[in-house]
Enzyme design. Structure first.
Site, short mmCIF file in Angstrom:
data_model
loop_
_atom_site.label_atom_id
_atom_site.label_comp_id
_atom_site.label_asym_id
_atom_site.label_seq_id
_atom_site.Cartn_x
_atom_site.Cartn_y
_atom_site.Cartn_z
N GLY A 1 37.29 15.02 81.27
CA GLY A 1 37.17 16.42 81.14
C GLY A 1 37.71 17.19 82.22
O GLY A 1 38.01 16.71 83.36
N GLU B 1 32.35 7.75 86.38
CA GLU B 1 31.35 8.82 86.72
C GLU B 1 30.54 8.80 87.92
O GLU B 1 30.33 10.01 88.77
CB GLU B 1 30.44 9.09 85.44
N GLY C 1 36.04 11.45 79.15
CA GLY C 1 36.05 11.88 77.87
C GLY C 1 37.10 11.32 77.16
O GLY C 1 37.01 11.32 75.76
N ASP D 1 28.83 9.09 80.36
CA ASP D 1 28.48 9.94 79.11
C ASP D 1 29.34 9.73 77.89
O ASP D 1 29.96 8.80 77.80
CB ASP D 1 28.33 11.65 79.53
#
Length: 366
Positions: free
Chosen positions: A67, A150, A127, A158
């Site tokens: 992202g 992350e 992502g 996520d």
């Protein structure tokens, strides 16, 4: 001349192609890209003339690097720097709006009613994993470098990453999550994160074949037995070390293995955000039965990460200033308390929780 769209689409016969088109940023996702993908995929699901969808990334570097971290840093800096900020403030920021639509897209991809062929070539991170590793047909190559990085920026995996990694046996999923190390295409297949191996040199021919042949025929012609996974070959010591109850104990067990590789793994984990690692380990150990439930929980954790100073600090150190010297909130991994970890998972007010439509999508192909 106007800039090209960040998401390109094409329809050739019964194959619809979706191409992420930000090659200079390794096709990093932003909110307009997620919205465009959602609209295209929904339209193709309802189009009886479309038999299959192929996802690829523009350029030579990879499918998707994740992202827009710089945009997330702005929100994390503002929220974590405001002692009065709370869940409602986090849920109202641009990053939360992006995550809501991104996570819903991840869930839709996981139950897409038609063949969804994800070309996971080159860099596939964060992502990028969310829009590919939930697909029903996942193609990796000898250039694949897949990672959930992350914890290195004070965040927690996520996009359904904790759902995927919690189900990988022998501690290998926890290894991938806590070290943030890149996995090869062979590793990804061994861990159940991909399905088929196509050599990079044959990738163009494979993609062209999808325009004229069935998916099964194209795979039969171009997919090969993957090389041996170097990560899976280490499953014995990894399984023992990563079965420990806490991050501090995992680090200690890695050091006790007595090999250079295991010592490097211990050093790698020890350098990450202590609170992000503890929350990640809890997410993996307390797995939810469905992807949708996991995404709803990841959304809670993502909002609380925005309020936690480690996220802003981690992005600053790794992406903004690039000094690679983050000053984490906790001095060491044993300093994190269970109560602090609990706060990341506490339910949000009902009106702030992530909701996902679980109605099955229908395959309209004829």
């Amino acid at each position: 001349m106007a800039d090209e769209p960040s998401v390109l689409s094409a329809l050739d016969g019964r194959l619809a192609t979706l191409t992420l088109n930000r090659p200079r940023s390794i096709n990093a996702l932003d909110h307009p890209m997620v919205t465009a993908m959602d609209e295209l995929l929904r339209g193709w699901a309802a189009d009886g003339e479309v038999g299959a969808v192929m996802l690829a990334g523009a350029g030579e570097r990879g499918l998707c690097a994740g992202g827009d971290i710089v945009a997330i840093h702005r929100d994390a800096s503002a929220l974590s720097g405001d002692p009065a900020a709370g869940d409602a403030d986090a849920a109202g920021c641009a990053s939360a709006e992006f995550w809501r639509d991104e996570y819903r897209l991840n869930a839709d991809i996981a139950r897409y009613p038609k063949p969804y062929v994800a070309i996971m070539d080159g860099i596939v991170m964060g992502g990028g994993v969310g829009i590919s590793a939930h697909a029903n047909t996942r193609i990796v190559t000898d250039r694949t470098r897949l990672a959930m990085p992350e914890v290195g920026i004070g965040f927690v995996p996520d996009v359904g990453g904790t759902h995927l990694l919690a189900r990988v046996p022998d501690g290998l999923g926890a290894y991938a999550a806590l070290t943030a190390k890149s996995l090869s295409g062979a590793d990804a297949i061994a861990l159940g994160l991909a399905d088929h191996f196509v050599p990079a040199g044959d990738l163009g021919a494979f993609q062209r074949a999808l325009h004229t042949a069935s998916l099964d025929d194209a795979l039969a012609e171009y997919a090969q037995q993957p090389p041996e996974s170097t990560l899976a070959a280490q499953r014995n010591w990894i399984g023992t070390a990563f079965a420990a109850e806490t991050v501090a104990e995992i680090i200690e067990r890695c050091r006790s293995v007595g090999t250079e590789d295991a010592a490097k793994v211990a050093d790698t984990i020890a350098a990450k955000s202590p609170i992000a690692l503890a929350v990640t380990l809890r997410s993996l150990r307390d797995e939810k039965p469905t992807l949708e439930e996991t995404l709803a929980r990841e959304y809670r954790v993502s909002l609380r990460s925005l309020l936690n100073p480690d996220m802003a600090e981690g992005i600053r150190a790794q992406v903004i200033d690039k000094d690679r010297s983050p000053s984490w909130r906790h001095p060491d991994h044993s300093a994190v308390t269970a109560a602090e970890v609990d706060e990341f998972f506490a339910p949000l007010p009902d009106e702030l929780e992530l909701t996902i439509d679980t109605a099955p999508q229908e395959d309209s192909s004829v």
